[in-house]
Design a protein around this motif. Structure first.
Motif, PDB file in Angstrom:
ATOM      1  N   LYS A  80      54.909  90.399  22.574  1.00 13.26           N
ATOM      2  CA  LYS A  80      55.639  91.552  23.102  1.00 13.26           C
ATOM      3  C   LYS A  80      56.775  91.912  22.143  1.00 13.26           C
ATOM      4  O   LYS A  80      57.454  91.041  21.607  1.00 13.26           O
ATOM      5  N   LEU A  96      61.125 102.067  21.137  1.00 11.18           N
ATOM      6  CA  LEU A  96      60.228 102.104  22.290  1.00 11.18           C
ATOM      7  C   LEU A  96      60.284 103.458  22.982  1.00 11.18           C
ATOM      8  O   LEU A  96      59.247 104.021  23.347  1.00 11.18           O
ATOM      9  N   LEU A 101      56.618 103.899  24.499  1.00  8.39           N
ATOM     10  CA  LEU A 101      55.992 102.606  24.763  1.00  8.39           C
ATOM     11  C   LEU A 101      56.769 101.888  25.856  1.00  8.39           C
ATOM     12  O   LEU A 101      57.986 102.026  25.962  1.00  8.39           O
ATOM     13  N   SER A 102      56.064 101.125  26.668  1.00  4.08           N
ATOM     14  CA  SER A 102      56.728 100.360  27.724  1.00  4.08           C
ATOM     15  C   SER A 102      57.418  99.143  27.111  1.00  4.08           C
ATOM     16  O   SER A 102      57.132  98.755  25.979  1.00  4.08           O
ATOM     17  N   ALA A 105      55.239  96.372  25.700  1.00  2.00           N
ATOM     18  CA  ALA A 105      54.294  96.718  24.631  1.00  2.00           C
ATOM     19  C   ALA A 105      54.241  95.586  23.605  1.00  2.00           C
ATOM     20  O   ALA A 105      55.208  94.861  23.404  1.00  2.00           O
ATOM     21  N   SER A 109      50.858  97.398  19.051  1.00  2.00           N
ATOM     22  CA  SER A 109      50.869  98.804  19.478  1.00  2.00           C
ATOM     23  C   SER A 109      51.631  99.706  18.517  1.00  2.00           C
ATOM     24  O   SER A 109      51.512 100.925  18.574  1.00  2.00           O
TER      25      SER A 109
END
Length: 123
Positions: A80, A96, A101-102, A105, A109
């Motif tokens: 992560k 992010l 992006l969460s 993520a 990613s």
């Protein structure tokens, strides 16, 4: 020829296996000399990767990531972003948010070219 250490079979002639054996020895030494204190150890080709993998086998675990693209790619697929040292700060959150992006993520990613273009335009 292999040696077994704490239920891990490692070849005698491999420097990464030697590092794992030393780390396992250190875990035992700390446990004995501190009346049970625990620690987790990451071994890698550089400090960042070693720090990332040290949290994988908590508590009292040793994780080794060998150099090489396939090992690192596999690691990054499951890492992560917010566990990367230095990424929890303001810049990490801005990245992010910019990429939508969460917070859970993965590092993987970030790898698509669309994200690269978006980041270059934003920063």
């Amino acid at each position: 020829k292999c040696r077994s250490s704490s239920s891990v079979m490692v070849p005698d002639n491999d420097k990464w296996a030697t590092a794992a054996r030393v780390a396992l020895w250190l875990l035992e030494k700390v446990k004995i000399e501190t009346d049970g204190m625990s620690l987790s150890i990451g071994v890698g080709p550089n400090k960042l990767l070693a720090r990332l993998v040290s949290s994988i086998n908590k508590p009292n675990g040793v994780t080794v990531v060998r150099p090489g693209l396939s090992y690192v790619r596999n690691l990054l697929k499951h890492t992560k972003l917010l566990t990367v040292p230095g990424f929890m700060g303001k810049l990490g959150r801005q990245i992010l948010d910019t990429l939508n992006l969460s917070y859970d993520a993965t590092v993987d990613s970030l790898s698509c070219s669309k994200n690269h273009k978006t980041l270059m335009a934003a920063f």
